[in-house]
Design an enzyme around this catalytic site. Sequence first.
Site, mmCIF file in Angstrom:
data_model
loop_
_atom_site.group_PDB
_atom_site.id
_atom_site.type_symbol
_atom_site.label_atom_id
_atom_site.label_comp_id
_atom_site.label_asym_id
_atom_site.label_seq_id
_atom_site.Cartn_x
_atom_site.Cartn_y
_atom_site.Cartn_z
ATOM 1 N N MET A 132 0.855 -1.197 0.000
ATOM 2 C CA MET A 132 0.000 0.000 0.000
ATOM 3 C C MET A 132 0.895 1.253 0.000
ATOM 4 S SD MET A 132 -3.439 -0.919 2.071
ATOM 5 C CE MET A 132 -2.846 -0.615 3.718
ATOM 6 N N ALA A 159 4.093 3.857 1.035
ATOM 7 C CA ALA A 159 4.765 4.318 2.255
ATOM 8 C C ALA A 159 5.828 3.267 2.627
ATOM 9 C CB ALA A 159 3.779 4.553 3.398
ATOM 10 N N GLY A 201 11.143 -3.045 5.493
ATOM 11 C CA GLY A 201 10.423 -4.329 5.461
ATOM 12 C C GLY A 201 9.972 -4.631 4.036
ATOM 13 N N HIS A 202 9.342 -3.629 3.382
ATOM 14 C CA HIS A 202 8.922 -3.823 1.990
ATOM 15 C C HIS A 202 10.138 -4.091 1.099
ATOM 16 C CE1 HIS A 202 5.620 -0.983 3.385
ATOM 17 N NE2 HIS A 202 4.936 -2.027 2.954
ATOM 18 N N GLY A 260 5.048 -10.016 4.218
ATOM 19 C CA GLY A 260 5.855 -9.899 5.427
ATOM 20 C C GLY A 260 5.219 -10.671 6.587
ATOM 21 N N GLN A 267 -2.611 -12.077 8.146
ATOM 22 C CA GLN A 267 -2.834 -11.860 6.701
ATOM 23 C C GLN A 267 -2.189 -12.993 5.896
ATOM 24 O OE1 GLN A 267 -2.634 -7.952 4.549
ATOM 25 N NE2 GLN A 267 -0.576 -8.594 4.062
ATOM 26 N N VAL A 283 11.055 -7.127 9.815
ATOM 27 C CA VAL A 283 12.214 -6.231 9.844
ATOM 28 C C VAL A 283 11.945 -5.203 10.949
ATOM 29 C CG1 VAL A 283 13.623 -4.595 8.531
ATOM 30 C CG2 VAL A 283 12.667 -6.615 7.408
ATOM 31 N N ARG A 343 2.629 2.668 9.500
ATOM 32 C CA ARG A 343 1.871 3.466 10.474
ATOM 33 C C ARG A 343 2.749 4.042 11.588
ATOM 34 N NH1 ARG A 343 -2.432 -0.437 9.051
ATOM 35 N NH2 ARG A 343 -4.181 0.792 8.313
HETATM 36 O O1 PAF Z 1 -0.049 -5.807 3.567
HETATM 37 C C1 PAF Z 1 -0.483 -4.879 2.859
HETATM 38 O O2 PAF Z 1 0.173 -3.857 2.639
HETATM 39 C C2 PAF Z 1 -1.880 -4.991 2.264
HETATM 40 O O3 PAF Z 1 -2.747 -5.636 3.136
HETATM 41 C C3 PAF Z 1 -1.894 -5.654 0.879
HETATM 42 C C4 PAF Z 1 -1.424 -7.102 0.954
HETATM 43 C C5 PAF Z 1 -1.001 -4.880 -0.085
HETATM 44 C C6 PAF Z 1 -3.318 -5.665 0.310
HETATM 45 O O4 PAF Z 1 -3.823 -4.379 0.176
#
Ligand code: PAF
Length: 284
Positions: A30, A32, A36-37, A147, A153, A176, A187
């Site tokens: 999403m 930002a 970690g990403h 992650g 999730q 991370v 956040r």
């Molecule tokens: O983990 C996230 O950032 C969101 O839940 C995802 C998997 C991109 C779905 O909108």
Amino acid sequence: MLTITTAHQMHSAVAGFRKAGRTIGFVPTMGALHDGHLSLVRAARAQCDIVAVSIFVNPTQFGPTEDLAKYPRPFERDHALLEAEGVELLFAPSVEEMYPARATTFVNVEGPSERLDGKSRPGHFRGVTTVVAKLFNIVTPDRAYFGQKDAAQVAVIRKMVRDLLFPVEIIVGPIVREADGLAMSSRNVYLSPEQRKQALVLRRALDAVEEAFCSGQVDPTVLHERAHQTFAAEPAAVVDYIELVDTDTLEPITGRIKLPTLCAVAAKIGNTRLIDNTVLHPRK
Ligand code: PAF
């Protein structure tokens, strides 16, 4: 890096790479972006020929009183970070592209979607699985990267992939953390310097559980109590949940811990809801 905003363009771009025999690794986000990403992007880079990343702040996974409007959207910065990682495809669709008018089809993984975050955020996982299913249909990745911080999730998406026979391998990257132990999250920017320190209680609660578990404590009620006591010492934290659950089904563990167990916590510091977790591996 090619920035694409429609499903149609993305299908064509991916078809070209597939025709050339390339494998596609996909990191849905999403935006930002934080380390970690980027660690997931690097894992995809190491394992796949082509890396695709999506940036889409998905409205259907936010509750009516949640932070959809103020969710950070530093697109230029994210774009530069992904370019520096050598990402080939950035998919950044509009809400209208992902949710055509009058769309009434949703994906819901019954069971785990109602547990942990799904219990406190009704409809959250229905939003996640709906958008991830759409993204998988658009990107058709060989591997998709998520992650471990969002452990619930991960469990819900793994089950969706099994149930709906998506031909995609789910790869999970480790949590991370900042140098002081706080799990990285988009956040975290909401936290004031004081709240930033208070937020460390999540990690401390997990440390307390791990410590007790490593000393031989396998009773989930006692482990839960250790986390609870740690949170009680930080009055700024409002606990949402402390759960010891099966890593796949997210069902509570009863009796002694015998299988790998997810210990997950969620708490609000001010208006910011944070989550963190650890997996307890029993000795054979
Ligand atoms: O983990 C996230 O950032 C969101 O839940 C995802 C998997 C991109 C779905 O909108």
